[in-house]
Design a protein around this motif. Sequence first.
Motif, PDB file in Angstrom:
ATOM      1  N   GLY A  42      37.341  44.492  46.772  1.00 35.13           N
ATOM      2  CA  GLY A  42      36.995  44.777  44.934  1.00 35.13           C
ATOM      3  C   GLY A  42      37.404  46.400  45.457  1.00 35.13           C
ATOM      4  N   CYS A  43      37.439  46.732  43.533  1.00 35.88           N
ATOM      5  CA  CYS A  43      37.208  47.874  43.731  1.00 35.88           C
ATOM      6  C   CYS A  43      35.713  48.758  43.696  1.00 35.88           C
ATOM      7  CB  CYS A  43      37.933  48.489  42.388  1.00 35.88           C
ATOM      8  SG  CYS A  43      37.239  48.234  40.834  1.00 35.88           S
ATOM      9  N   TRP A  51      39.252  51.995  39.304  1.00 35.80           N
ATOM     10  CA  TRP A  51      40.087  52.264  38.070  1.00 35.80           C
ATOM     11  C   TRP A  51      39.495  53.669  36.159  1.00 35.80           C
ATOM     12  CZ3 TRP A  51      37.320  51.592  33.537  1.00 35.80           C
ATOM     13  CH2 TRP A  51      36.032  50.921  33.759  1.00 35.80           C
ATOM     14  N   CYS A 105      43.101  47.275  35.318  1.00 37.61           N
ATOM     15  CA  CYS A 105      41.780  47.535  34.662  1.00 37.61           C
ATOM     16  C   CYS A 105      42.647  48.885  33.948  1.00 37.61           C
ATOM     17  CB  CYS A 105      40.763  48.584  34.837  1.00 37.61           C
ATOM     18  SG  CYS A 105      39.554  46.519  35.450  1.00 37.61           S
ATOM     19  N   GLU A 116      34.148  43.482  34.999  1.00 36.31           N
ATOM     20  CA  GLU A 116      34.118  42.347  34.541  1.00 36.31           C
ATOM     21  C   GLU A 116      34.485  40.762  34.797  1.00 36.31           C
ATOM     22  OE1 GLU A 116      37.692  41.836  36.292  1.00 36.31           O
ATOM     23  OE2 GLU A 116      36.928  42.544  37.567  1.00 36.31           O
ATOM     24  N   GLY A 160      32.782  43.124  44.797  1.00 35.64           N
ATOM     25  CA  GLY A 160      32.747  43.804  43.315  1.00 35.64           C
ATOM     26  C   GLY A 160      33.662  44.610  42.663  1.00 35.64           C
ATOM     27  N   CYS A 161      32.605  45.023  41.442  1.00 32.28           N
ATOM     28  CA  CYS A 161      34.017  46.188  40.650  1.00 32.28           C
ATOM     29  C   CYS A 161      33.267  47.529  40.715  1.00 32.28           C
ATOM     30  CB  CYS A 161      33.977  45.769  38.983  1.00 32.28           C
ATOM     31  SG  CYS A 161      34.416  43.743  39.113  1.00 32.28           S
ATOM     32  N   HIS A 192      46.214  44.176  40.547  1.00 30.30           N
ATOM     33  CA  HIS A 192      46.637  43.148  41.862  1.00 30.30           C
ATOM     34  C   HIS A 192      47.655  42.455  41.410  1.00 30.30           C
ATOM     35  CE1 HIS A 192      42.673  43.824  39.753  1.00 30.30           C
ATOM     36  NE2 HIS A 192      41.687  43.162  40.866  1.00 30.30           N
ATOM     37  N   LYS A 207      36.784  38.368  36.553  1.00 30.67           N
ATOM     38  CA  LYS A 207      37.004  38.266  37.722  1.00 30.67           C
ATOM     39  C   LYS A 207      35.928  38.075  38.855  1.00 30.67           C
ATOM     40  CE  LYS A 207      41.790  40.451  37.254  1.00 30.67           C
ATOM     41  NZ  LYS A 207      42.588  40.936  38.004  1.00 30.67           N
ATOM     42  N   CYS A 229      39.452  41.987  45.080  1.00 28.38           N
ATOM     43  CA  CYS A 229      37.960  41.701  44.589  1.00 28.38           C
ATOM     44  C   CYS A 229      38.581  39.688  44.824  1.00 28.38           C
ATOM     45  CB  CYS A 229      38.153  41.356  42.920  1.00 28.38           C
ATOM     46  SG  CYS A 229      39.460  41.745  42.150  1.00 28.38           S
TER      47      CYS A 229
HETATM   48 FE1  SF3 Z   1      38.030  46.333  39.988  1.00 26.21          FE
HETATM   49 FE2  SF3 Z   1      38.915  46.371  37.067  1.00 26.21          FE
HETATM   50 FE3  SF3 Z   1      36.894  44.303  38.804  1.00 26.21          FE
HETATM   51 FE4  SF3 Z   1      39.497  43.284  40.879  1.00 26.21          FE
HETATM   52  S1  SF3 Z   1      40.242  47.063  39.551  1.00 26.21           S
HETATM   53  S2  SF3 Z   1      37.800  44.383  40.860  1.00 26.21           S
HETATM   54  S3  SF3 Z   1      37.236  46.498  37.948  1.00 26.21           S
END
Ligand code: SF3
Length: 546
Positions: free
Chosen positions: A428-429, A290, A310, A489, A400-401, A242, A491, A454
């Motif tokens: 977010g991812c 990730w 990540c 996670e 979100g993730c 990020h 965040k 995110c």
């Molecule tokens: Fe994705 Fe890890 Fe949470 Fe930044 S890079 S949103 S999971």
Amino acid sequence: MENKMFCFQCQETAKCQGCTIVGVCGKKPEVALMQDLLVYATKGLAAVAYELNEEGAEVPMALDRLVCANLFATITNANFDLEAITSRVEDTLRASSSLVEQVKDKSKLPAAALWNDKRENFATKAASDEVGVLSTKDEDKRSLRELITYGLKGLAAYLHHASVLGYEDADIYAFMEEGLTKLLDDSLDVNELVALTLKTGDFGVKGMALLDKANTETYGNPEITKVDLGVRKNPGILVSGHDLKDLEQLLEQTQGSGVDVYTHGEMLAAHYYPKFKKYENFAGNYGNAWWKQKEEFEAFAGPVLMTTNCIVPPNDSYKDRLWTTGATGYPGCRKITADEKGRKDFSAIIAQAKKCQPPKELEKGEIVGGFAHEQVFALADKVVEAVKSGAIKKFVVMAGCDGRQKSREYYAEFAKALPKDTVILTAGCAKYKYIKLGLGDIGGIPRVLDAGQCNDSYSLALIALKLKEVFGLDDVNELPIVYNIAWYEQKAVIVLLALLALGVKNIHLGPTLPAFLSPNVAKLLVENFGIGTISTVEDDIKSMIG
Ligand code: SF3
Ligand code: SF4
């Protein structure tokens, strides 16, 4: 069998209860214990800072930064390096012990603030009853303490990103230290911890606003951008995570080198900022979220720079191409550190890239993003018109993730099953589950509006508040917006607490509710905020979209 560790901070925790032998993420028990000790020592340092603040003494910002960097290093998949975590504990104890002398009334300091020891005793301390999640015996207090701790970890990461761009806020740092100190206070009851949870959300909003200001004032406001998914012919460096400042420095240093720079995972959003568009070697986005990095880093062929979480424990085949920086670390992988001015020297990575093959093409095409607040406000008339005419019936926030569990296929299926008159707002991812599905547009407005990382979930909240104003509504929950958020996670924890602080209700959180929510705390979130989880795609489409 006795626990070798205990960690339940992420969504993939073992059996949805806790990792007790080794992390599902690959975190070894000795690293998990040392991270627990780092959190303990950091709370102690924060307590010293808090007490000094209370006594009217000045706390150097270097200390605030240390608190943030420490918490950041304990976020899921950020740092697997025992030596790096152990050194952080030592640095923290050094900082604490030099400051503690300035505290006039030491009787107010908790044990963690007064603890000091040599590294050979760290492992014993880490395994003691005073340290770690299970040191809080009451299940509900433990649940709230961890919910706040994880929120603060997420906030710490965002404050770190803002600070490297020169944006800092003493009030937010002071709250961070107050919050950490209160987590050591056994006299706080459940109600007081609930109040602290909500206050963490308030400061989550402030922290994300600060980072948004830092990013947009430094790199411009994100704008609609087509991002290439293919590859070029030059060797490349892949940047993940990020941290935009790391990317900027790498882009500067690769000018004229014949090496292209690609983004991976959350770094995709960098393409949306005007300032990065001037770099001709800023090639495109490579791969996905990730958790796909093993196959994708293998195929990339060149060096990969992890700027934040990540990290997935790397295969030996590409380990010598995996570089870490900032809060990240992995044993055996090389790390780039900043000098006292924050400058990082990436020449070794660039030299390695020159000897590598160009990346292997994974796909062709492009994705469109850049729908952060200013860009969406610029389109406001069009959006409002589409809502008024009925062309857009609902917005679905799917921020979100992303993650590797099979159950997360739900999010791709849910996106596909949404009626054509719905628009997905994302950050977010999590977006990788549906941003490449070709979901089309509504009168020129794409059905997936990606605001960015995110932390840019803040943008989504601003967009909701703007729509509330335009439609003259009293409550943000009267808007035709539903929230179906995926978390992984910490965040995502601060994003969730921030949304609650902004008054958003009825958020669906999945694919499972956090293991750290005790039944009573989960009940409290359900009763006060309407938090729910997900069911089947069919049932959720019915209940959320109607
Ligand atoms: Fe994705 Fe890890 Fe949470 Fe930044 S890079 S949103 S999971
Ligand atoms: Fe387990 Fe998640 Fe903790 Fe890793 S971060 S040890 S997967 S709970």
